[in-house]
Design a protein around this motif. Structure first.
Motif, PDB file in Angstrom:
ATOM      1  N   LYS A 126       0.824  -1.230   0.000  1.00 28.64           N
ATOM      2  CA  LYS A 126       0.000   0.000   0.000  1.00 28.64           C
ATOM      3  C   LYS A 126       0.854   1.276   0.000  1.00 28.64           C
ATOM      4  N   LYS A 167       1.749   4.276  -2.923  1.00 35.51           N
ATOM      5  CA  LYS A 167       1.099   5.580  -3.153  1.00 35.51           C
ATOM      6  C   LYS A 167       2.131   6.701  -3.208  1.00 35.51           C
ATOM      7  N   LEU A 199      -5.525  -2.747  -4.200  1.00 37.63           N
ATOM      8  CA  LEU A 199      -4.834  -2.082  -3.079  1.00 37.63           C
ATOM      9  C   LEU A 199      -5.473  -0.728  -2.762  1.00 37.63           C
ATOM     10  N   ILE A 249      -5.355   1.835  -4.819  1.00 35.25           N
ATOM     11  CA  ILE A 249      -4.484   2.888  -5.363  1.00 35.25           C
ATOM     12  C   ILE A 249      -4.942   3.201  -6.786  1.00 35.25           C
TER      13      ILE A 249
END
Ligand code: GLU
Length: 328
Positions: free
Chosen positions: A139, A142, A166, A168
């Motif tokens: 994660k 990002k 995820l 994103i």
């Protein structure tokens, strides 16, 4: 005057002599069977080379040889094998599943003539990252500079699915790069990206290359909830771990949790039965040697080679496996 028989015997002998003493340079004119694989620092390329090595043991008897060629991976391989440009290809199970069911990347374009030849090893969803980018868990991608592979490639498609799961958004949450995956390790060392996606067997030369340099590199683990959710979403996905024992310079040690997917050698239904039979027989008759060609092949089990291959076995492969008593 020589009898017809003598002349036939003499010319047959001469022809045989020619066949058995063909210099290596005649490779260019011998019929060639081809396998399309992946980037040269992945494992498909080695796998194609290993299959070709087994086939070429009987090159003189077969009167032709086999060669592997690099590509952008599964999706390109499915297209080129179906188009008749190459004879065999390697693909992740998911893309064969999508193509044969006409879904996802193949929405509305069902491919009914894909045929399996051999089940191969399990590949792993892998994110390779520079330590200085502080991506401790998937994660954390990002806001980072992330390479996802060439547009339309299997790597790009896989990355898009993973990023979505995820949470994103690739458009707004990341700085995306589309370098070919075979270049990603050098881009990581050159500080042009922070991380890259690669679904690949282990060990592979891409990770080795990525760890050869001043920038310290690790493989990013996925959290167990993500793994369990993804593995449960499709029958051909499973929880797996990446074995790091061959990566001396990788920062992680021990097993890294991720999701695994099988790789499969395939062809098209129209492919000549005898050629497919020979490929399978050569690999299976030299199975121990085949397994030694790459550490990822050590997991292969003889009786499981025709199992979980997503699409029907080609008639040439089925013929071998029936004769060997491996299938009914
Ligand atoms: N799994 C990658 C793909 O389907 C290829 C991995 C490799 O080349 O070993 O494109």
């Amino acid at each position: 005057m020589k009898s017809v028989l003598t002349r036939v015997v003499c010319s047959t002998f001469l022809a045989l002599l020619l066949i058995y003493t063909l210099p290596a340079t005649s490779m260019a004119t011998e019929p060639m069977t081809t396998i399309t694989t992946g980037g040269i620092n992945g494992v498909y390329y080695s796998a194609g080379g290993a299959v070709a090595k087994m086939f070429n043991k009987k090159r003189q008897e077969f009167g032709g040889w086999m060669a592997n060629q690099a590509s952008h991976g599964s999706l390109e391989n499915i297209d080129t094998v179906l188009a008749g440009g190459v004879d065999f290809g390697i693909s992740q199970a998911n893309f064969l599943y999508f193509a044969s069911n006409g879904i996802e990347n193949f929405d509305g374009q069902q491919k009914t003539n894909l045929r399996a030849v051999l089940g191969l090893y399990v590949e792993d969803l892998t994110i390779i990252a520079a330590m200085d980018a502080e991506i401790n868990i998937a994660k954390d991608l990002k806001g980072k500079r992330v390479n996802i592979g060439v547009v339309g490639s299997s790597d790009e498609e896989t990355s898009a699915v993973v990023l979505e799961r995820l949470g994103i958004d690739p458009e707004t949450d990341l700085e995306l790069f589309n370098y070919p995956t075979y270049e990603a390790s050098e881009k990581l060392q050159a500080d042009a990206i922070d991380a890259y996606f690669y679904t690949v067997g282990h060990p592979n030369l891409s990770v080795m290359e990525a760890t050869e340099g001043d920038r310290k590199v690790h493989i990013v683990p996925f959290d167990q909830t993500f793994i369990d959710g993804l593995a449960a979403s499709r029958p051909y996905l499973s929880a797996d771990t990446i074995d790091t024992q061959y990566y001396d310079k990788l920062e992680n040690k021990g097993a890294i949790p991720t999701v695994g997917i099988k790789s499969i050698l395939f062809t098209r239904a129209e492919m000549d039965e005898e050629t497919v039979y020979r490929v399978v027989k050569q690999v299976m008759d030299n199975f121990e040697l085949f397994r030694m060609q790459h550490p990822a092949f050590a997991q292969l089990i003889r009786m499981e080679m025709p199992q979980d291959v997503i699409v029907p076995l080609h008639s040439g492969a089925a013929r071998y496996f029936r004769e060997a008593g491996i299938i009914q």
